[in-house]
Design a protein around this motif. Structure first.
Motif, PDB file in Angstrom:
ATOM      1  N   GLU A 168      -9.774  21.710  26.209  1.00  0.00           N
ATOM      2  CA  GLU A 168     -10.362  22.988  25.950  1.00  0.00           C
ATOM      3  C   GLU A 168     -10.143  23.645  27.333  1.00  0.00           C
ATOM      4  O   GLU A 168     -10.722  23.015  28.215  1.00  0.00           O
ATOM      5  CB  GLU A 168     -11.863  22.865  25.501  1.00  0.00           C
ATOM      6  CG  GLU A 168     -11.999  22.326  23.990  1.00  0.00           C
ATOM      7  CD  GLU A 168     -11.513  23.233  22.968  1.00  0.00           C
ATOM      8  OE1 GLU A 168     -11.400  24.566  23.304  1.00  0.00           O
ATOM      9  OE2 GLU A 168     -10.802  23.003  21.926  1.00  0.00           O
ATOM     10  N   PRO A 169      -9.808  24.835  27.509  1.00  0.00           N
ATOM     11  CA  PRO A 169      -9.828  25.444  28.543  1.00  0.00           C
ATOM     12  C   PRO A 169     -11.176  25.949  29.427  1.00  0.00           C
ATOM     13  O   PRO A 169     -12.248  26.194  28.404  1.00  0.00           O
ATOM     14  CB  PRO A 169      -9.206  26.887  28.255  1.00  0.00           C
ATOM     15  CG  PRO A 169      -9.480  27.087  27.021  1.00  0.00           C
ATOM     16  CD  PRO A 169      -9.673  25.812  26.074  1.00  0.00           C
ATOM     17  N   ASP A 188      -9.044  27.224  34.148  1.00  0.00           N
ATOM     18  CA  ASP A 188      -7.722  26.782  33.419  1.00  0.00           C
ATOM     19  C   ASP A 188      -7.272  28.074  32.834  1.00  0.00           C
ATOM     20  O   ASP A 188      -5.943  28.299  32.544  1.00  0.00           O
ATOM     21  CB  ASP A 188      -8.080  25.719  32.354  1.00  0.00           C
ATOM     22  CG  ASP A 188      -8.346  24.411  33.333  1.00  0.00           C
ATOM     23  OD1 ASP A 188      -7.893  24.153  34.429  1.00  0.00           O
ATOM     24  OD2 ASP A 188      -8.982  23.593  32.709  1.00  0.00           O
ATOM     25  N   ALA A 189      -8.045  28.873  32.247  1.00  0.00           N
ATOM     26  CA  ALA A 189      -7.483  30.042  31.502  1.00  0.00           C
ATOM     27  C   ALA A 189      -6.798  31.324  32.312  1.00  0.00           C
ATOM     28  O   ALA A 189      -6.727  32.164  31.851  1.00  0.00           O
ATOM     29  CB  ALA A 189      -8.568  30.436  30.662  1.00  0.00           C
ATOM     30  N   LEU A 221      -3.610  33.059  31.770  1.00  0.00           N
ATOM     31  CA  LEU A 221      -3.659  33.921  30.362  1.00  0.00           C
ATOM     32  C   LEU A 221      -3.967  35.456  30.958  1.00  0.00           C
ATOM     33  O   LEU A 221      -3.421  36.456  30.347  1.00  0.00           O
ATOM     34  CB  LEU A 221      -4.720  33.562  29.409  1.00  0.00           C
ATOM     35  CG  LEU A 221      -4.566  32.447  28.648  1.00  0.00           C
ATOM     36  CD1 LEU A 221      -5.694  32.172  27.760  1.00  0.00           C
ATOM     37  CD2 LEU A 221      -3.130  32.272  28.060  1.00  0.00           C
ATOM     38  N   SER A 254       1.299  27.602  30.377  1.00  0.00           N
ATOM     39  CA  SER A 254       0.255  26.162  30.441  1.00  0.00           C
ATOM     40  C   SER A 254      -0.656  26.669  31.587  1.00  0.00           C
ATOM     41  O   SER A 254      -0.359  27.492  32.470  1.00  0.00           O
ATOM     42  CB  SER A 254       1.114  25.075  30.935  1.00  0.00           C
ATOM     43  OG  SER A 254       1.388  24.915  32.216  1.00  0.00           O
ATOM     44  N   ASP A 255      -1.604  25.959  31.587  1.00  0.00           N
ATOM     45  CA  ASP A 255      -2.580  26.279  32.684  1.00  0.00           C
ATOM     46  C   ASP A 255      -2.124  25.255  33.774  1.00  0.00           C
ATOM     47  O   ASP A 255      -1.196  24.448  33.673  1.00  0.00           O
ATOM     48  CB  ASP A 255      -4.276  25.926  32.454  1.00  0.00           C
ATOM     49  CG  ASP A 255      -4.429  24.417  31.692  1.00  0.00           C
ATOM     50  OD1 ASP A 255      -3.732  23.820  32.066  1.00  0.00           O
ATOM     51  OD2 ASP A 255      -5.333  24.523  31.001  1.00  0.00           O
ATOM     52  N   THR A 292      -2.008  21.967  30.361  1.00  0.00           N
ATOM     53  CA  THR A 292      -2.116  22.293  28.997  1.00  0.00           C
ATOM     54  C   THR A 292      -1.650  23.661  28.348  1.00  0.00           C
ATOM     55  O   THR A 292      -1.883  24.739  29.127  1.00  0.00           O
ATOM     56  CB  THR A 292      -3.798  22.193  28.888  1.00  0.00           C
ATOM     57  OG1 THR A 292      -4.312  20.992  29.415  1.00  0.00           O
ATOM     58  CG2 THR A 292      -4.327  22.391  27.187  1.00  0.00           C
ATOM     59  N   ARG A 300      -1.486  27.011  26.700  1.00  0.00           N
ATOM     60  CA  ARG A 300      -2.613  27.997  26.475  1.00  0.00           C
ATOM     61  C   ARG A 300      -2.283  28.981  25.584  1.00  0.00           C
ATOM     62  O   ARG A 300      -3.081  29.702  24.926  1.00  0.00           O
ATOM     63  CB  ARG A 300      -3.224  28.531  27.630  1.00  0.00           C
ATOM     64  CG  ARG A 300      -3.977  27.654  28.818  1.00  0.00           C
ATOM     65  CD  ARG A 300      -4.968  26.671  27.865  1.00  0.00           C
ATOM     66  NE  ARG A 300      -5.531  25.750  28.564  1.00  0.00           N
ATOM     67  CZ  ARG A 300      -6.557  24.944  28.322  1.00  0.00           C
ATOM     68  NH1 ARG A 300      -6.571  24.913  26.778  1.00  0.00           N
ATOM     69  NH2 ARG A 300      -6.881  23.911  29.026  1.00  0.00           N
ATOM     70  N   TRP A 301      -0.950  29.254  25.461  1.00  0.00           N
ATOM     71  CA  TRP A 301      -0.291  30.317  24.678  1.00  0.00           C
ATOM     72  C   TRP A 301       1.323  29.916  24.419  1.00  0.00           C
ATOM     73  O   TRP A 301       1.822  29.286  25.300  1.00  0.00           O
ATOM     74  CB  TRP A 301      -0.403  31.680  25.531  1.00  0.00           C
ATOM     75  CG  TRP A 301       0.246  32.822  24.814  1.00  0.00           C
ATOM     76  CD1 TRP A 301      -0.453  33.560  23.788  1.00  0.00           C
ATOM     77  CD2 TRP A 301       1.590  33.319  24.948  1.00  0.00           C
ATOM     78  NE1 TRP A 301       0.373  34.554  23.508  1.00  0.00           N
ATOM     79  CE2 TRP A 301       1.480  34.602  23.984  1.00  0.00           C
ATOM     80  CE3 TRP A 301       2.467  33.038  25.848  1.00  0.00           C
ATOM     81  CZ2 TRP A 301       2.974  35.236  24.285  1.00  0.00           C
ATOM     82  CZ3 TRP A 301       3.761  33.736  25.653  1.00  0.00           C
ATOM     83  CH2 TRP A 301       3.803  34.807  24.786  1.00  0.00           C
ATOM     84  N   PRO A 323      -0.557  25.112  21.437  1.00  0.00           N
ATOM     85  CA  PRO A 323      -1.781  25.535  22.396  1.00  0.00           C
ATOM     86  C   PRO A 323      -2.769  24.217  22.074  1.00  0.00           C
ATOM     87  O   PRO A 323      -3.182  23.777  20.975  1.00  0.00           O
ATOM     88  CB  PRO A 323      -1.992  26.841  22.031  1.00  0.00           C
ATOM     89  CG  PRO A 323      -0.836  27.504  21.386  1.00  0.00           C
ATOM     90  CD  PRO A 323      -0.111  26.241  20.830  1.00  0.00           C
TER      91      PRO A 323
END
Length: 389
Positions: A65-66, A70-71, A74, A98-99, A103, A105-106, A124
């Motif tokens: 989970e971000p 980490d996000a 975006l 990715s972050d 991971t 993310r999109w 994602p």
């Protein structure tokens, strides 16, 4: 951003893929390979193999989970989509972000290629670091810190050999660490050798824009902060970048402690106090170490020494290494004091190196305040020495 290799030439992709399969098979069976993998791939394979991963085993899905940090990648999505978005109209390419942890993310692409990616959890919420899934473009680009194209059997895990992926890290100019990675992924039969140049170019362009925005944020910090009219001070943002300074010989980035409050030490400035302002810190000299101390300690170890001051409101620690640590340790062993020639002989092995000794002592006192006195050279009497050698 660092250099990168093109993974293959379009004209010989088919035969090159066969060679990669033989290299991979030989590498992990202990046989002699027909050629060596590219250095960036070899280094990644070594890292992953040391971690105990089995190339024949399908890696387990690692979900993540971000958090807010980490996000952060975006926030760049509109810029990335404006540049690379038209590519995803092609059903043969997948655009992925990715972050910094690897991971996803999109992602964006036609339904058919996203369905193919779902078959091996390239979606994602799933982590694609090297530790999670072995050598792959996202994880290896983040580990190596450079754009990376991982083609076919260059992937560590056999289950990923049907894909060709190119990724580049996006560097945060405030921390000089990746915010995440931009990735273009293709089924191996549709791979394009120039995908690496494209993602590297976009990541570089975004890095330039991020650096310009950081410069503007420093200007805003200066404009919004009431700074001293005179005296020594430095205004820095939350990452230690200097926005403005008065009578302090400093620029660029300063290394701040995790919570820069009260009294603490900063390289090149010595002891300072930090006052919180919106978006950063206003740093001012706190005097010498002796002027704020209740207890000033010097801890000696084999290759370094550490000064620690404990005051009534805050503490500070400063570590010396190399020649400076040698000088301080020698002075601690000779509390009555030594001459410049004696110190030069002890530290540099020749008595005529007095200029170098004096320069290093000036740097030590510049960082810490006057902890070394001269005529003869000696440590301040109030310093408590703890010998841990």
């Amino acid at each position: 951003m660092g250099s990168y290799d093109v993974a293959f030439a379009q004209s010989d992709e088919g035969s090159h893929r066969e060679v990669l399969e033989r290299i991979h098979a030989a590498w992990f069976s202990g046989d002699r390979p027909p050629a060596q993998p590219r250095p960036v791939i070899r280094d990644s394979w070594l890292r992953v193999r040391r971690a105990g991963m089995n190339p024949a085993k399908i890696p387990a899905t690692v979900e993540s989970e971000p958090d807010a940090g980490d996000a952060a990648i975006l926030t760049l999505l509109p810029v990335i989509e404006s540049i690379l978005g038209p590519l995803v109209d092609d059903s043969r390419v997948l655009l992925v972000l990715s972050d910094a942890q690897g991971t996803i993310r999109w992602r964006s692409g036609e339904r058919a290629i996203m369905k193919r990616a779902d078959e091996f959890s390239f979606q994602p919420g799933n982590r694609w670091s090297e530790k999670a899934v072995g050598t792959n473009a996202i994880g290896t680009a983040l580990s190596a810190g450079i754009p990376v194209h991982v083609h076919a059997a260059e992937h560590f895990c056999v289950s990923h050999h049907a894909w060709s992926c190119a990724a580049a890290p996006v560097i945060d100019p405030r921390t000089m660490r990746p915010l995440g990675a931009i990735d273009l992924s293709f089924p191996v039969e549709d791979a394009n050798p120039m995908a690496i140049a494209l993602v590297a170019s976009v990541a570089r362009q975004i890095g330039v824009e991020l650096k310009a925005e950081h410069g503007r944020s420093l200007d805003r910090l200066t404009a919004s902060t009431r700074t001293p009219v005179s005296g020594r001070w430095a205004l820095v943002d939350d990452w230690g970048w200097v926005a403005a300074a008065g009578e302090m010989p400093t620029k660029g980035k300063l290394r701040l402690p995790g919570n820069p409050q009260g009294v603490f030490t900063v390289d090149r400035l010595g002891l300072v106090t930090g006052d919180r302002v919106a978006g950063g810190w206003l740093l001012r000299p706190a005097g010498t170490w002796a002027s704020v101390q209740e207890r000033l300690e010097l801890t000696l170890s084999e290759h370094r020494c550490r000064f620690t001051v404990q005051g009534s409101t805050a503490g500070a620690t400063h570590e010396l290494q190399g020649r400076r640590a040698q000088i301080v340790a020698w002075l601690a062993d000779h509390p009555a004091g030594v001459s410049a020639r004696e110190l030069a002989e002890a530290v540099y092995g020749r008595p005529d190196a007095t200029a170098a000794v004096r320069a290093e002592i000036c740097r030590i006192n510049g960082e810490l305040g006057t902890v070394v006195h001269s005529r003869p050279y000696r440590l301040d009497d109030q310093i408590k020495v703890i010998d841990g050698r």
